[in-house]
Design a protein around this motif. Structure first.
Motif, PDB file in Angstrom:
ATOM      1  N   MET A  10      56.611-103.603 -27.254  1.00  0.00           N
ATOM      2  CA  MET A  10      57.587-104.173 -26.315  1.00  0.00           C
ATOM      3  C   MET A  10      58.998-104.117 -26.897  1.00  0.00           C
ATOM      4  O   MET A  10      59.863-104.885 -26.504  1.00  0.00           O
ATOM      5  CB  MET A  10      57.199-105.597 -25.961  1.00  0.00           C
ATOM      6  CG  MET A  10      55.974-105.643 -25.075  1.00  0.00           C
ATOM      7  SD  MET A  10      55.452-107.328 -24.856  1.00  0.00           S
ATOM      8  CE  MET A  10      53.896-107.316 -25.690  1.00  0.00           C
ATOM      9  N   ARG A  11      59.197-103.255 -27.855  1.00  0.00           N
ATOM     10  CA  ARG A  11      60.507-102.957 -28.424  1.00  0.00           C
ATOM     11  C   ARG A  11      61.077-104.079 -29.289  1.00  0.00           C
ATOM     12  O   ARG A  11      62.283-104.119 -29.526  1.00  0.00           O
ATOM     13  CB  ARG A  11      61.529-102.608 -27.334  1.00  0.00           C
ATOM     14  CG  ARG A  11      61.041-101.657 -26.276  1.00  0.00           C
ATOM     15  CD  ARG A  11      62.114-101.384 -25.255  1.00  0.00           C
ATOM     16  NE  ARG A  11      63.182-100.607 -25.843  1.00  0.00           N
ATOM     17  CZ  ARG A  11      63.176 -99.287 -25.936  1.00  0.00           C
ATOM     18  NH1 ARG A  11      62.172 -98.615 -25.491  1.00  0.00           N
ATOM     19  NH2 ARG A  11      64.189 -98.655 -26.472  1.00  0.00           N
ATOM     20  N   ALA A  12      60.268-105.004 -29.758  1.00  0.00           N
ATOM     21  CA  ALA A  12      60.779-106.082 -30.610  1.00  0.00           C
ATOM     22  C   ALA A  12      60.937-105.570 -32.040  1.00  0.00           C
ATOM     23  O   ALA A  12      60.002-105.000 -32.598  1.00  0.00           O
ATOM     24  CB  ALA A  12      59.819-107.267 -30.581  1.00  0.00           C
ATOM     25  N   SER A  13      62.113-105.766 -32.617  1.00  0.00           N
ATOM     26  CA  SER A  13      62.358-105.329 -33.996  1.00  0.00           C
ATOM     27  C   SER A  13      61.641-106.259 -34.971  1.00  0.00           C
ATOM     28  O   SER A  13      61.111-107.289 -34.574  1.00  0.00           O
ATOM     29  CB  SER A  13      63.853-105.376 -34.287  1.00  0.00           C
ATOM     30  OG  SER A  13      64.271-106.726 -34.275  1.00  0.00           O
ATOM     31  N   PHE A  14      61.660-105.900 -36.257  1.00  0.00           N
ATOM     32  CA  PHE A  14      60.943-106.706 -37.247  1.00  0.00           C
ATOM     33  C   PHE A  14      61.428-108.159 -37.252  1.00  0.00           C
ATOM     34  O   PHE A  14      60.635-109.093 -37.191  1.00  0.00           O
ATOM     35  CB  PHE A  14      61.091-106.100 -38.646  1.00  0.00           C
ATOM     36  CG  PHE A  14      60.428-106.935 -39.710  1.00  0.00           C
ATOM     37  CD1 PHE A  14      59.057-106.890 -39.879  1.00  0.00           C
ATOM     38  CD2 PHE A  14      61.172-107.805 -40.503  1.00  0.00           C
ATOM     39  CE1 PHE A  14      58.428-107.689 -40.828  1.00  0.00           C
ATOM     40  CE2 PHE A  14      60.555-108.600 -41.457  1.00  0.00           C
ATOM     41  CZ  PHE A  14      59.174-108.539 -41.617  1.00  0.00           C
ATOM     42  N   ASP A  17      51.664-105.847 -33.283  1.00  0.00           N
ATOM     43  CA  ASP A  17      51.673-104.491 -32.718  1.00  0.00           C
ATOM     44  C   ASP A  17      52.084-104.536 -31.249  1.00  0.00           C
ATOM     45  O   ASP A  17      52.853-103.699 -30.785  1.00  0.00           O
ATOM     46  CB  ASP A  17      50.280-103.860 -32.843  1.00  0.00           C
ATOM     47  CG  ASP A  17      49.990-103.399 -34.259  1.00  0.00           C
ATOM     48  OD1 ASP A  17      50.954-103.290 -35.049  1.00  0.00           O
ATOM     49  OD2 ASP A  17      48.816-103.152 -34.581  1.00  0.00           O
ATOM     50  N   ALA A  18      51.560-105.527 -30.528  1.00  0.00           N
ATOM     51  CA  ALA A  18      51.904-105.652 -29.111  1.00  0.00           C
ATOM     52  C   ALA A  18      53.414-105.861 -28.967  1.00  0.00           C
ATOM     53  O   ALA A  18      54.066-105.220 -28.146  1.00  0.00           O
ATOM     54  CB  ALA A  18      51.142-106.811 -28.482  1.00  0.00           C
ATOM     55  N   ALA A  19      53.975-106.731 -29.814  1.00  0.00           N
ATOM     56  CA  ALA A  19      55.419-106.978 -29.744  1.00  0.00           C
ATOM     57  C   ALA A  19      56.200-105.706 -30.066  1.00  0.00           C
ATOM     58  O   ALA A  19      57.240-105.434 -29.469  1.00  0.00           O
ATOM     59  CB  ALA A  19      55.794-108.093 -30.716  1.00  0.00           C
ATOM     60  N   LYS A  20      55.661-104.902 -31.012  1.00  0.00           N
ATOM     61  CA  LYS A  20      56.305-103.622 -31.343  1.00  0.00           C
ATOM     62  C   LYS A  20      56.377-102.738 -30.106  1.00  0.00           C
ATOM     63  O   LYS A  20      57.404-102.124 -29.841  1.00  0.00           O
ATOM     64  CB  LYS A  20      55.458-102.888 -32.390  1.00  0.00           C
ATOM     65  CG  LYS A  20      55.978-102.980 -33.788  1.00  0.00           C
ATOM     66  CD  LYS A  20      55.188-102.026 -34.661  1.00  0.00           C
ATOM     67  CE  LYS A  20      55.003-102.628 -36.033  1.00  0.00           C
ATOM     68  NZ  LYS A  20      54.147-101.824 -36.902  1.00  0.00           N
ATOM     69  N   ASP A  39      63.041-109.743 -34.937  1.00  0.00           N
ATOM     70  CA  ASP A  39      62.707-110.315 -33.639  1.00  0.00           C
ATOM     71  C   ASP A  39      61.244-110.788 -33.642  1.00  0.00           C
ATOM     72  O   ASP A  39      60.928-111.917 -33.252  1.00  0.00           O
ATOM     73  CB  ASP A  39      62.931-109.223 -32.576  1.00  0.00           C
ATOM     74  CG  ASP A  39      62.814-109.758 -31.163  1.00  0.00           C
ATOM     75  OD1 ASP A  39      62.613-110.979 -31.021  1.00  0.00           O
ATOM     76  OD2 ASP A  39      62.915-108.963 -30.209  1.00  0.00           O
ATOM     77  N   ARG A  40      60.352-109.920 -34.142  1.00  0.00           N
ATOM     78  CA  ARG A  40      58.925-110.272 -34.186  1.00  0.00           C
ATOM     79  C   ARG A  40      58.707-111.476 -35.091  1.00  0.00           C
ATOM     80  O   ARG A  40      57.938-112.380 -34.790  1.00  0.00           O
ATOM     81  CB  ARG A  40      58.091-109.100 -34.724  1.00  0.00           C
ATOM     82  CG  ARG A  40      58.142-107.844 -33.880  1.00  0.00           C
ATOM     83  CD  ARG A  40      57.004-106.913 -34.232  1.00  0.00           C
ATOM     84  NE  ARG A  40      57.084-106.326 -35.561  1.00  0.00           N
ATOM     85  CZ  ARG A  40      57.748-105.216 -35.864  1.00  0.00           C
ATOM     86  NH1 ARG A  40      58.404-104.572 -34.927  1.00  0.00           N
ATOM     87  NH2 ARG A  40      57.751-104.749 -37.094  1.00  0.00           N
ATOM     88  N   LEU A  86      48.949-108.913 -32.328  1.00  0.00           N
ATOM     89  CA  LEU A  86      50.073-109.581 -31.667  1.00  0.00           C
ATOM     90  C   LEU A  86      51.383-108.923 -32.073  1.00  0.00           C
ATOM     91  O   LEU A  86      52.276-108.707 -31.256  1.00  0.00           O
ATOM     92  CB  LEU A  86      50.110-111.063 -32.041  1.00  0.00           C
ATOM     93  CG  LEU A  86      48.921-111.914 -31.608  1.00  0.00           C
ATOM     94  CD1 LEU A  86      49.190-113.372 -31.942  1.00  0.00           C
ATOM     95  CD2 LEU A  86      48.657-111.750 -30.130  1.00  0.00           C
ATOM     96  N   THR A 130      60.061-114.604 -33.225  1.00  0.00           N
ATOM     97  CA  THR A 130      59.423-115.013 -31.969  1.00  0.00           C
ATOM     98  C   THR A 130      57.907-115.118 -32.059  1.00  0.00           C
ATOM     99  O   THR A 130      57.283-115.776 -31.232  1.00  0.00           O
ATOM    100  CB  THR A 130      59.760-114.017 -30.842  1.00  0.00           C
ATOM    101  OG1 THR A 130      59.421-112.699 -31.276  1.00  0.00           O
ATOM    102  CG2 THR A 130      61.235-114.065 -30.502  1.00  0.00           C
ATOM    103  N   ILE A 131      57.284-114.445 -33.022  1.00  0.00           N
ATOM    104  CA  ILE A 131      55.821-114.489 -33.123  1.00  0.00           C
ATOM    105  C   ILE A 131      55.397-115.212 -34.406  1.00  0.00           C
ATOM    106  O   ILE A 131      54.661-116.200 -34.377  1.00  0.00           O
ATOM    107  CB  ILE A 131      55.201-113.071 -33.118  1.00  0.00           C
ATOM    108  CG1 ILE A 131      55.791-112.214 -32.018  1.00  0.00           C
ATOM    109  CG2 ILE A 131      53.681-113.147 -33.050  1.00  0.00           C
ATOM    110  CD1 ILE A 131      55.376-112.540 -30.637  1.00  0.00           C
TER     111      ILE A 131
END
Lengths: 355, 229
Positions: free
Chosen positions: B129-133, B124-127, B135-136, B122, B139-140
Motif C-alpha cells: 500500500m506504498r507505506a515507507s519504512f 508486507d501488506a503495508a508495503k 510510515d510502517r 502486516l 502506523t503498524i
C-alpha cells in the motif's frame, strides 16, 4: 505482460522460474501442488522477497534487473494475502483508508468500495469481530481501492467454508470484470482454476513450466488440472430461459445443454459448465427413448492411450469447444471408434460453475 | 546527616533512571527491531551479549566500565580523537552510561518480544500500500507494540532505580553528585543509622511493588487481548 526470469533461494527451496511471460489481462492462475513455489513466486513478483535476483518487467516498466530493483512500495500493486493481513488495531474503515491515503489515484471513496464488497454496514466494526469471508472481502477491497496496476491474490479462499468460498469467488469474478485490473491468482484446487482462470501458469519445483489459456490447459488429456475425479471439460455458454418443464437452456447458437435445479435468476454473462469425462458416454446412433437429457453430435479428434483399461476420447462440439469422454478400452474396440468419426456424446451430469 | 540529603539522593536516582530510560529507548528500539528481524546465526551471539548484564555480577560489569571509561581508558581515548575532553566516570554521565548498559536487557528483551509478535504479513501488506519504512513503523509497529514499550520503559526505569554495584564502581559515592538511594541505604547501615535506612528501604520496596504490579497487570492485559484475537 509480466515477464522475466527470477531466481531465489530460501533455505532448501530454490525458485528458478526460467523465462516466463504472464498475461496481464483477465485472471491468470498460478497452479501447482503445495510446496511448488507458487507463493514464493508471487511474493518475488511483488518485490516482497528482497533476495530475489534476475529480470522482471511489467508491461514496459522495468521492475528488476541486475542493477536495480524497484521496491514494492513503488510497484503499484495490490496484494491479498492468504490470511488477509488486515491491520488488527484498525476497524474496517481505517483499513480501507490506510490504502486509500497512500495511493496515487484517489478516485474511489471508502464508501463506494465498501458497497462493492458488501461491507457498507460494517465500516466501523473492529476487524477482529468479522467472519472469515468478511475478512477476505475487506482485504480484497483494501487491495483494490488504490487502483493498482495488477492484483496479486495468494489463495484467499483457503480458510473459508464452502458457502463463503462461493461468495468470495462471485465477488472476485464481478470485481475482475468491473475494474479490468489484471489478477494473478494462486490456487491448488482445479475447480477454482476452471471457474476463474483465463490463463493458467503451471508451477512445479520452483519453475514456471508452461503458461497457456484455460482451454489449452483442459484440452490436454493428461492435464495437471485433472485430479482424482479424472479428466474434466469446461464448456462456456449463456444461460437461457426456463422451459415449461423448469429446465433451463445453456449454450449458444450451435450447442445446447438442458440444466436442472437452477433458480429463476436471469443472467447475461458467460458461464462455465463443468463436465466430468467419466459422465460422458458415446453412442454411434441417435439415442432415443432414454432418460439422459443432454446428448449431441460430436467429432472425435483424439484418443488417448489405454490406462487402467480406460481411454479418454477427445471430441469437438459443433461450436468447436472440447468435450472429453472416458470409456473402457473394450467399448472403444467394440464400437470401432476412430479419430475423425462423427458420434453422439451422452452427457449424464453437468455442474454449473459459480451460479 | 540531614534529612534533605535523603531526598537529594532520591531526586538523583529518579533523574539517572529517567535519563537512562530515555537513552535506552532511543538505542534499544532500533537494536531490538534489528534483532527481531534477524535470521543470521549471529543473532544468538547478539542475544547473549544483550543478556550479559543479567548474569554478570554488577561489580564485574562496573569494573570493566571503569577501566574503559576512565580518563586513560580506551573509550575516553577514542572520544578524545573527536575533541572530547570531558570525564566519563564519577559523575552523572558515568552513572547514566553504567545504568544504560546494566539495564539494556530490560529494554531490549520486551521490545524484541513485542516486535517478533508482529506478523511480517502486516508489514508486507503495508508495503504493497506504498507505506515507507518509517510510515510502517509509525502506523503498524508502534501501535501494535505499545504494551511492549510500556513494559520495557517501566522495567528499565525500575531496574535502574534499584542498581547498586555498577553505580558504586562507575559513579563512586560522592554525596549530591553520584550517591543514589541504594548507596545511601548502604551508607546508613554501615554507620548504624537504621531508622534512615528503614525509611529509604521502605520507599524503594513500595516503589518496586507498585512497578511490578503495574507491569504484571499490563502483561495480563496483553495476554487477554491476544486471547480475544
Amino acid at each position: 505482460m509480466l515477464e522475466g526470469n527470477l531466481k531465489l533461494q530460501i533455505g532448501k527451496f530454490h525458485l528458478t522460474t526460467g523465462d516466463f511471460s504472464l498475461p496481464t489481462t483477465g485472471i491468470t492462475v498460478l497452479f501447482g501442488r503445495s510446496g511448488a513455489g507458487k507463493s514464493t513466486l508471487l511474493r518475488a513478483l511483488a518485490g516482497l522477497e528482497p533476495k530475489t535476483i534476475g529480470l522482471l518487467k511489467f508491461n514496459e516498466t522495468l521492475w528488476q534487473n541486475e542493477d536495480t530493483c524497484l521496491v514494492t512500495e513503488k510497484r503499484n500493486i495490490g496484494f491479498v494475502f492468504q490470511d488477509a493481513a488486515l491491520f488488527p488495531h484498525m476497524n474496517v474503515r481505517e483499513n480501507l483508508e490506510y490504502a486509500l491515503k497512500r495511493s496515487i489515484e484517489r478516485t474511489e471513496s471508502v464508501e463506494s468500495m465498501a458497497m462493492k464488497i458488501g461491507m457498507e454496514h460494517k465500516l466501523n466494526q473492529n476487524v477482529q469481530s468479522l467472519s472469515g469471508g468478511e475478512i477476505q472481502r475487506v482485504a480484497i477491497g483494501r487491495a483494490l481501492i488504490s487502483k493498482p496496476k495488477i492484483l496479486c491474490m495468494d489463495e484467499p479462499l483457503s480458510a473459508l467454508d464452502h458457502q463463503a468460498k462461493n461468495e468470495i469467488l462471485l465477488l472476485i469474478e464481478s470485481l475482475a470484470k468491473d475494474s479490468k485490473i489484471p489478477i494473478i491468482y494462486i490456487t491448488h484446487s482445479p475447480d477454482v482454476v476452471e471457474r476463474l482462470a483465463d490463463h493458467v501458469a503451471l508451477i512445479a519445483n520452483g519453475r514456471v513450466e508452461r503458461v497457456m489459456t484455460l482451454k489449452e490447459a483442459l484440452s490436454q488429456m493428461d492435464s495437471p488440472l485433472f485430479d482424482e475425479e479424472g479428466a474434466v471439460s469446461v464448456i462456456e455458454g449463456r444461460i437461457g430461459e426456463s422451459d415449461e418443464h423448469g429446465l433451463r437452456n445453456f449454450g449458444n447458437d450451435l450447442i445446447n445443454f438442458k440444466l436442472t435445479g437452477l433458480d429463476s435468476r436471469t443472467c447475461e454473462e458467460q458461464h462455465r459448465l463443468r463436465i466430468l469425462a467419466r459422465n460422458v458416454s458415446i453412442a454411434l446412433d441417435t439415442p432415443e427413448r432414454m432418460s439422459i437429457l443432454n446428448h449431441m453430435r460430436v467429432t472425435i479428434v483424439d484418443i488417448s492411450p489405454k490406462k487402467n483399461g480406460r481411454v479418454i476420447v477427445l471430441c469437438k462440439l459443433a461450436d468447436s469447444q472440447t468435450l472429453m469422454s472416458e470409456i473402457t478400452g473394450y467399448s472403444l474396440a467394440t464400437l470401432n471408434l476412430e479419430v475423425g468419426m462423427e458420434v453422439f456424446a451422452l452427457v449424464k451430469s453437468v455442474s454449473l460453475l459459480g451460479f | 546527616m540531614s534529612s534533605s540529603l535523603e531526598f537529594g539522593s532520591i531526586f538523583l536516582t529518579l533523574k539517572v533512571a529517567s535519563v537512562a530510560t530515555i537513552v535506552l529507548l532511543i538505542l534499544g528500539t532500533p537494536l531490538a527491531w534489528w534483532m527481531s528481524r534477524m535470521k543470521s546465526p549471529l543473532k544468538v551471539v547478539l542475544e547473549a551479549l544483550v543478556a550479559l548484564p543479567l548474569v554478570l555480577p554488577p561489580t564485574v560489569l562496573g569494573f570493566y566500565l571503569l577501566v574503559f571509561l576512565s580518563p586513560k581508558g580506551a573509550v575516553t581515548n577514542f572520544l578524545s580523537l573527536f575533541g572530547f575532553s570531558g570525564q566519563l566516570t564519577f559523575n552523572f554521565t558515568g552513572l547514566v552510561i553504567g545504568s544504560v548498559i546494566y539495564s539494556l536487557p530490560f529494554t531490549v528483551q520486551p521490545l524484541v518480544h513485542a516486535f517478533s509478535n508482529i506478523p511480517t504479513n502486516l508489514l508486507d501488506a503495508a508495503k504493497t500500500m506504498r507505506a515507507s519504512f518509517l510510515d510502517r513503523f509509525k502506523t503498524i509497529v508502534l501501535p501494535l507494540s505499545r504494551n511492549g514499550f510500556l513494559v520495557a520503559a517501566t522495567l528499565s526505569f525500575a531496574h535502574t532505580v534499584g542498581e547498586f554495584g555498577v553505580v558504586l564502581m562507575v559513579g563512586g559515592n560522592i554525596p549530591g553528585s553520584t550517591r543514589v538511594v541504594s548507596i545511601d541505604i548502604y551508607n546508613y547501615v554501615e554507620s548504624l543509622e537504621y531508622d534512615k535506612a528503614h525509611t529509604l528501604s521502605a520507599i524503594l520496596l513500595l516503589f518496586a511493588i507498585t512497578v511490578l504490579i503495574l507491569v504484571y497487570s499490563m502483561n495480563r492485559r496483553i495476554a487477554m487481548k491476544e486471547k480475544s484475537c
